[in-house]
Motif scaffolding. Structure first.
Motif, PDB file in Angstrom:
ATOM      1  N   ILE A  86      14.433  59.645  46.617  1.00 26.69           N
ATOM      2  CA  ILE A  86      15.251  60.392  45.681  1.00 26.69           C
ATOM      3  C   ILE A  86      15.370  60.020  44.275  1.00 26.69           C
ATOM      4  O   ILE A  86      15.604  60.969  43.219  1.00 26.69           O
ATOM      5  CB  ILE A  86      16.780  59.991  46.388  1.00 26.69           C
ATOM      6  CG1 ILE A  86      17.035  60.668  47.444  1.00 26.69           C
ATOM      7  CG2 ILE A  86      17.843  60.431  45.212  1.00 26.69           C
ATOM      8  CD1 ILE A  86      18.274  60.652  48.183  1.00 26.69           C
ATOM      9  N   LEU A  87      14.907  58.842  43.767  1.00 29.88           N
ATOM     10  CA  LEU A  87      15.008  58.426  42.341  1.00 29.88           C
ATOM     11  C   LEU A  87      13.605  59.234  41.733  1.00 29.88           C
ATOM     12  O   LEU A  87      13.492  59.422  40.575  1.00 29.88           O
ATOM     13  CB  LEU A  87      14.462  56.694  42.393  1.00 29.88           C
ATOM     14  CG  LEU A  87      15.616  55.805  42.639  1.00 29.88           C
ATOM     15  CD1 LEU A  87      15.045  54.487  42.618  1.00 29.88           C
ATOM     16  CD2 LEU A  87      16.669  56.016  41.286  1.00 29.88           C
TER      17      LEU A  87
ATOM     18  N   ALA B 205      21.218  70.650  40.910  1.00 29.04           N
ATOM     19  CA  ALA B 205      19.622  70.237  41.172  1.00 29.04           C
ATOM     20  C   ALA B 205      19.443  69.235  42.082  1.00 29.04           C
ATOM     21  O   ALA B 205      18.559  69.384  43.030  1.00 29.04           O
ATOM     22  CB  ALA B 205      18.839  70.162  39.700  1.00 29.04           C
ATOM     23  N   LEU B 206      20.043  68.005  41.960  1.00 28.76           N
ATOM     24  CA  LEU B 206      19.883  67.191  43.085  1.00 28.76           C
ATOM     25  C   LEU B 206      20.513  67.318  44.264  1.00 28.76           C
ATOM     26  O   LEU B 206      19.930  67.300  45.522  1.00 28.76           O
ATOM     27  CB  LEU B 206      20.934  65.848  42.580  1.00 28.76           C
ATOM     28  CG  LEU B 206      20.427  64.864  41.390  1.00 28.76           C
ATOM     29  CD1 LEU B 206      21.585  63.931  41.160  1.00 28.76           C
ATOM     30  CD2 LEU B 206      19.192  64.415  41.810  1.00 28.76           C
TER      31      LEU B 206
ATOM     32  N   LEU C  25      23.077  60.361  47.075  1.00 32.91           N
ATOM     33  CA  LEU C  25      23.499  61.220  46.197  1.00 32.91           C
ATOM     34  C   LEU C  25      24.559  60.655  45.058  1.00 32.91           C
ATOM     35  O   LEU C  25      24.409  60.340  43.851  1.00 32.91           O
ATOM     36  CB  LEU C  25      23.973  62.643  46.739  1.00 32.91           C
ATOM     37  CG  LEU C  25      24.439  63.566  45.340  1.00 32.91           C
ATOM     38  CD1 LEU C  25      23.019  64.045  44.478  1.00 32.91           C
ATOM     39  CD2 LEU C  25      25.018  64.673  46.035  1.00 32.91           C
ATOM     40  N   ASN C  26      25.748  60.095  45.674  1.00 36.40           N
ATOM     41  CA  ASN C  26      26.814  59.440  45.022  1.00 36.40           C
ATOM     42  C   ASN C  26      26.303  58.350  44.171  1.00 36.40           C
ATOM     43  O   ASN C  26      26.537  57.952  43.041  1.00 36.40           O
ATOM     44  CB  ASN C  26      27.942  59.148  45.841  1.00 36.40           C
ATOM     45  CG  ASN C  26      28.673  60.334  46.319  1.00 36.40           C
ATOM     46  OD1 ASN C  26      29.535  60.790  45.471  1.00 36.40           O
ATOM     47  ND2 ASN C  26      28.478  60.945  47.326  1.00 36.40           N
TER      48      ASN C  26
ATOM     49  N   ARG D 132      14.934  52.116  55.854  1.00 33.32           N
ATOM     50  CA  ARG D 132      15.076  53.452  55.593  1.00 33.32           C
ATOM     51  C   ARG D 132      15.830  54.114  54.618  1.00 33.32           C
ATOM     52  O   ARG D 132      15.392  54.927  53.893  1.00 33.32           O
ATOM     53  CB  ARG D 132      15.570  54.202  57.055  1.00 33.32           C
ATOM     54  CG  ARG D 132      16.061  55.708  57.038  1.00 33.32           C
ATOM     55  CD  ARG D 132      14.664  56.356  57.357  1.00 33.32           C
ATOM     56  NE  ARG D 132      14.954  57.846  57.033  1.00 33.32           N
ATOM     57  CZ  ARG D 132      14.569  58.589  55.845  1.00 33.32           C
ATOM     58  NH1 ARG D 132      13.828  57.829  55.064  1.00 33.32           N
ATOM     59  NH2 ARG D 132      14.821  59.780  55.690  1.00 33.32           N
ATOM     60  N   VAL D 133      17.001  53.617  54.386  1.00 36.39           N
ATOM     61  CA  VAL D 133      17.571  53.652  53.000  1.00 36.39           C
ATOM     62  C   VAL D 133      16.761  53.483  52.018  1.00 36.39           C
ATOM     63  O   VAL D 133      16.870  54.136  50.864  1.00 36.39           O
ATOM     64  CB  VAL D 133      19.017  52.664  53.092  1.00 36.39           C
ATOM     65  CG1 VAL D 133      19.561  52.924  51.819  1.00 36.39           C
ATOM     66  CG2 VAL D 133      19.854  52.964  54.277  1.00 36.39           C
ATOM     67  N   ARG D 134      16.086  52.251  51.877  1.00 35.83           N
ATOM     68  CA  ARG D 134      15.156  52.068  50.641  1.00 35.83           C
ATOM     69  C   ARG D 134      14.291  52.790  50.406  1.00 35.83           C
ATOM     70  O   ARG D 134      13.765  53.358  49.206  1.00 35.83           O
ATOM     71  CB  ARG D 134      14.603  50.487  50.744  1.00 35.83           C
ATOM     72  CG  ARG D 134      15.515  49.466  50.810  1.00 35.83           C
ATOM     73  CD  ARG D 134      16.157  49.164  49.434  1.00 35.83           C
ATOM     74  NE  ARG D 134      17.462  48.391  49.497  1.00 35.83           N
ATOM     75  CZ  ARG D 134      17.645  47.100  49.558  1.00 35.83           C
ATOM     76  NH1 ARG D 134      16.408  46.368  49.403  1.00 35.83           N
ATOM     77  NH2 ARG D 134      18.867  46.602  49.466  1.00 35.83           N
TER      78      ARG D 134
END
Length: 195
Positions: free
Chosen positions: A176-177, A93-94, A114-115, A168-170
């Motif tokens: 994603i959270l 699902a992710l 994802l990891n 951008r990562v944050r």
């Protein structure tokens, strides 16, 4: 907010169901460790020019494989064969929510996050097992693994920030959270799956 920033905590009933099905949990856990090692190998193979990534993930491969062998030992202690791998509804699902991008670094960020998320959820589950199981040796076992998974989670976040601007990562991590919380809310509480 829960362990490592996860938006939705695991249903507390999961620990009780898992403990009643510890053989099934250990089998699923073994495959989770195997997949974690394979995922790191895949990243190294796909991004060999990223020196920091290769340097950071090489020991993680060895550690995850070490965890796999430790879970196998727990299975042997209980005379439980490894059996076949099960479909991982959580990870599937992710993965379905990952963005595809022609941008090399965006794609790398998606995979690293994802990891990181899988490690964060594993860490949360290991913490629950380490605090609530009746079996003292398994409580200790999961406590040790919890500490390790927390370190791996940080590795993946920091690597993403190495190759993509931190803001951008944050931003993507927050998205994603939120996606993961939605997935967790729809998944059935099962005692035969680590996630």
């Amino acid at each position: 907010m829960t362990t490592l920033g996860l938006e939705l905590p695991t249903d507390p009933r999961w620990v009780n169901v898992a403990e009643m099905n510890i053989g099934e949990i250990l089998i699923d856990h073994a495959y989770c460790e195997q997949k974690a090692a394979s995922s790191c190998i895949s990243l190294i193979v796909q991004y060999p020019e990223k020196e920091k990534l290769v340097e950071v993930l090489t020991p993680v491969v060895a550690e995850e494989w070490g965890h796999f062998t430790r879970v196998l030992k727990e299975l042997r202690k209980r005379n439980i064969p490894l059996g076949r791998q099960r479909k991982d509804l959580y990870v599937n699902a992710l993965q379905a929510q990952l963005r595809t991008s022609s941008d090399y670094h965006e794609q790398l960020m998606e995979r690293l996050l994802l990891n990181a998320l899988i490690e964060a959820r594993s860490c949360e589950r290991f913490k629950l097992l380490s605090e609530n199981m009746a079996d003292e040796s398994l409580r200790k076992f999961y406590r040790e693994l919890m500490v390790s998974e927390a370190g791996h989670y940080r590795n993946f976040i920091e690597l993403a920030e190495e190759y993509v601007p931190k803001e951008r990562v944050r931003q993507r991590w927050k998205e994603i959270l939120d996606i993961e919380a939605g997935i967790m809310a729809t998944l059935e509480t099962r005692g035969d799956r680590m996630h």
